[in-house]
Write an enzyme that holds these catalytic residues in place. Sequence first.
Site, PDB file in Angstrom:
ATOM      1  N   VAL A  62       0.848  -1.192   0.000  1.00 13.21           N
ATOM      2  CA  VAL A  62       0.000   0.000   0.000  1.00 13.21           C
ATOM      3  C   VAL A  62       0.885   1.244   0.000  1.00 13.21           C
ATOM      4  O   VAL A  62       1.844   1.326   0.771  1.00 13.21           O
ATOM      5  CB  VAL A  62      -0.904   0.019   1.256  1.00 13.21           C
ATOM      6  CG1 VAL A  62      -1.758   1.268   1.299  1.00 13.21           C
ATOM      7  CG2 VAL A  62      -1.768  -1.227   1.301  1.00 13.21           C
ATOM      8  N   CYS A  63       0.546   2.190  -0.858  1.00  7.46           N
ATOM      9  CA  CYS A  63       1.210   3.504  -0.849  1.00  7.46           C
ATOM     10  C   CYS A  63       0.112   4.557  -0.780  1.00  7.46           C
ATOM     11  O   CYS A  63      -0.974   4.286  -0.293  1.00  7.46           O
ATOM     12  CB  CYS A  63       2.095   3.666  -2.083  1.00  7.46           C
ATOM     13  SG  CYS A  63       1.172   3.661  -3.634  1.00  7.46           S
ATOM     14  N   TYR A  64       0.381   5.751  -1.236  1.00  9.24           N
ATOM     15  CA  TYR A  64      -0.622   6.825  -1.174  1.00  9.24           C
ATOM     16  C   TYR A  64      -1.775   6.606  -2.157  1.00  9.24           C
ATOM     17  O   TYR A  64      -2.936   6.666  -1.784  1.00  9.24           O
ATOM     18  CB  TYR A  64       0.023   8.190  -1.468  1.00  9.24           C
ATOM     19  CG  TYR A  64       0.997   8.620  -0.411  1.00  9.24           C
ATOM     20  CD1 TYR A  64       0.562   9.221   0.766  1.00  9.24           C
ATOM     21  CD2 TYR A  64       2.359   8.413  -0.582  1.00  9.24           C
ATOM     22  CE1 TYR A  64       1.459   9.608   1.740  1.00  9.24           C
ATOM     23  CE2 TYR A  64       3.264   8.804   0.389  1.00  9.24           C
ATOM     24  CZ  TYR A  64       2.811   9.395   1.552  1.00  9.24           C
ATOM     25  OH  TYR A  64       3.702   9.766   2.513  1.00  9.24           O
ATOM     26  N   PHE A  91      -3.750   3.990  -0.039  1.00  7.18           N
ATOM     27  CA  PHE A  91      -4.360   4.311   1.250  1.00  7.18           C
ATOM     28  C   PHE A  91      -5.442   5.373   1.115  1.00  7.18           C
ATOM     29  O   PHE A  91      -6.428   5.365   1.855  1.00  7.18           O
ATOM     30  CB  PHE A  91      -3.291   4.760   2.252  1.00  7.18           C
ATOM     31  CG  PHE A  91      -3.865   5.080   3.601  1.00  7.18           C
ATOM     32  CD1 PHE A  91      -4.308   4.062   4.436  1.00  7.18           C
ATOM     33  CD2 PHE A  91      -3.984   6.382   4.034  1.00  7.18           C
ATOM     34  CE1 PHE A  91      -4.855   4.345   5.679  1.00  7.18           C
ATOM     35  CE2 PHE A  91      -4.529   6.676   5.277  1.00  7.18           C
ATOM     36  CZ  PHE A  91      -4.964   5.658   6.100  1.00  7.18           C
TER      37      PHE A  91
END
Length: 103
Positions: A62-64, A91
């Site tokens: 998961v990243c931005y 996210f």
Amino acid sequence: MSEFKHISVQEVADDTSAYTVVDIRDPQSFALGHMPKAVHLSNDNFATFLQTTPKHQPVVVVCYHGISSQRAAQVIVSQGFDTVFSMDGGFEAWKLAQPVVTD
């Protein structure tokens, strides 16, 4: 070589216990809010992650926004993990519809 797969927020939310969720955002963003049971993954703890996580355990990165997680997912695949996902929307998509924790 294997490739990572894409996964939706809803697919992860439906069974979070089935995955090891690693969050590659910066430490401050992670501290302000992250997915339940997510582990913050950085260059500092990447080697430990590789040593302690079973290669057969499905991993969700998961990243931005779901962009940088694709590259990180490919790196994890290249380390011999069987099933690695990049979560679409990152996210930012998760927090629109799912619980966020700050522990």
